[in-house]
Design a protein around this motif. Structure first.
Motif, short mmCIF file in Angstrom:
data_model
loop_
_atom_site.label_atom_id
_atom_site.label_comp_id
_atom_site.label_asym_id
_atom_site.label_seq_id
_atom_site.Cartn_x
_atom_site.Cartn_y
_atom_site.Cartn_z
N UNK A 53 0.75 -1.11 -0.02
CA UNK A 53 0.07 0.07 -0.05
C UNK A 53 0.92 1.09 0.00
N UNK A 54 1.89 1.21 0.64
CA UNK A 54 2.89 2.27 0.74
C UNK A 54 3.39 2.80 -0.66
N UNK A 55 3.65 1.67 -1.25
CA UNK A 55 4.33 1.88 -2.90
C UNK A 55 3.43 2.32 -3.62
N UNK A 56 2.13 1.98 -3.62
CA UNK A 56 0.83 2.47 -4.53
C UNK A 56 0.96 3.84 -3.91
N UNK A 57 0.67 4.26 -2.65
CA UNK A 57 0.74 5.64 -2.20
C UNK A 57 1.75 6.45 -2.73
N UNK A 58 2.88 6.06 -2.76
CA UNK A 58 3.78 6.95 -3.45
C UNK A 58 3.64 7.28 -4.72
N UNK A 59 3.13 6.15 -5.59
CA UNK A 59 2.89 6.28 -7.03
C UNK A 59 1.66 7.40 -7.30
N UNK A 60 0.76 7.15 -6.38
CA UNK A 60 -0.37 7.96 -6.32
C UNK A 60 0.06 9.45 -6.25
N UNK A 61 0.74 9.70 -4.96
CA UNK A 61 1.18 11.02 -4.87
C UNK A 61 1.85 11.79 -5.97
N UNK A 62 2.77 10.94 -6.63
CA UNK A 62 3.43 11.36 -7.79
C UNK A 62 2.71 11.69 -8.93
N UNK A 63 1.41 11.26 -8.91
CA UNK A 63 0.56 11.60 -10.16
C UNK A 63 -0.78 12.70 -9.67
N UNK A 64 -0.38 13.15 -8.39
CA UNK A 64 -1.53 13.99 -7.58
C UNK A 64 -2.92 13.36 -7.68
N UNK A 65 -2.80 12.11 -7.30
CA UNK A 65 -4.08 11.34 -6.78
C UNK A 65 -4.30 11.53 -5.61
N UNK A 66 -5.62 11.87 -5.38
CA UNK A 66 -5.88 12.14 -3.88
C UNK A 66 -5.72 10.83 -2.93
N UNK A 67 -5.28 10.79 -1.75
CA UNK A 67 -4.96 9.59 -0.81
C UNK A 67 -5.73 9.85 0.35
N UNK A 68 -6.51 8.99 0.61
CA UNK A 68 -7.51 9.04 1.97
C UNK A 68 -7.03 7.78 3.01
N UNK A 69 -6.92 8.15 4.17
CA UNK A 69 -6.56 7.17 5.14
C UNK A 69 -7.76 7.04 6.09
N UNK A 70 -8.16 5.86 6.60
CA UNK A 70 -8.99 5.64 7.49
C UNK A 70 -8.75 5.00 8.74
N UNK A 71 -9.17 5.56 9.74
CA UNK A 71 -9.14 4.68 11.17
C UNK A 71 -10.33 4.96 11.98
N UNK A 72 -10.37 3.95 12.82
CA UNK A 72 -11.52 4.08 13.94
C UNK A 72 -11.37 4.78 14.97
N UNK A 73 -12.22 5.66 15.62
CA UNK A 73 -11.94 6.27 16.91
C UNK A 73 -13.40 6.15 17.37
#
Length: 208
Positions: A53-73
């Motif tokens: 997922x981190x490798x995909x994240x870096x690729x997405x960021x390099x192409x200005x694709x939005x990144x959304x993280x989720x967590x439970x609180x």
């Protein structure tokens, strides 16, 4: 029915591929410390899924694709988790202030990334995720996360139900055991999304 007959039956009924959209966003579901903490009830040994997922994240960021993280609180009482909290005891890890709800090493959110806080399995249920994606012009959700049989599957069904083309990345999802992982990838691919490899989604991302 033999395995070969079953595969042929599913291919005939559910062999359709929907492909990719024109405006993607990367959704990283519940990559939180509890799943990486040895001895924790939620420990899942899913370091490889996070690395993917981190490798995909870096690729997405390099192409200005939005990144959304989720967590439970959840509230310390767990009451905002309703029946889900009553049923699933490990959700105690996600009460406010518990370090197990924090981000694992390597996934510290960046300033331009979005964080969606949820109280139920789906990243879409009871959150602003769907209208946010719509307002950003997103038509395609690239889905990664934990666990495949739980919050990933729930988010996949709701992503499709909200009208988003949905792609689940096999290597970037994880579960405690291969059986629920593979069964849910199989079912999501049949009915709700295209399940693709990390290599395939990276190749697609680099076309932007």
């Amino acid at each position: 029915m033999s395995d070969a007959d079953l595969a042929a039956n599913y291919e005939k009924a559910y062999g359709n591929r929907i492909g990719y959209g024109k405006s993607p966003a990367l959704l990283m579901v519940d990559f939180v410390q509890a799943y990486f903490e040895p001895g924790n009830a939620l420990f899942a040994g899913v370091d490889e899924a996070l690395a993917s997922a981190l490798r995909i994240r870096e690729a997405a960021r390099s192409k200005n694709i939005p990144v959304i993280l989720t967590g439970m609180v959840l509230h310390k009482s767990g009451k905002d988790g309703g029946r889900f909290f009553q049923k699933a005891k490990p959700l105690e890890n996600f009460t406010a202030g518990n370090p197990m709800a924090g981000w694992p090493k390597g996934l510290e959110p960046r300033e331009d990334e979005f964080i969606v806080t949820k109280q139920y399995p789906s990243a879409f249920f009871g959150t602003s995720l769907a209208p946010m994606l719509t307002s950003m012009g997103v038509d395609h959700v690239i889905l990664t996360g934990l666990t495949t049989s739980g919050c990933v599957r729930a988010s996949c069904v709701d992503s499709m139900s909200h009208g988003f083309i949905t792609t689940v990345v096999r290597e970037a999802c994880g579960d405690r055991h291969s059986s629920p992982h593979e069964a849910n990838l199989f079912d999501m691919n049949a009915k709700y999304a295209d399940v693709v490899s990390e290599a395939d989604i990276l190749t697609h991302i680099m076309t932007f």
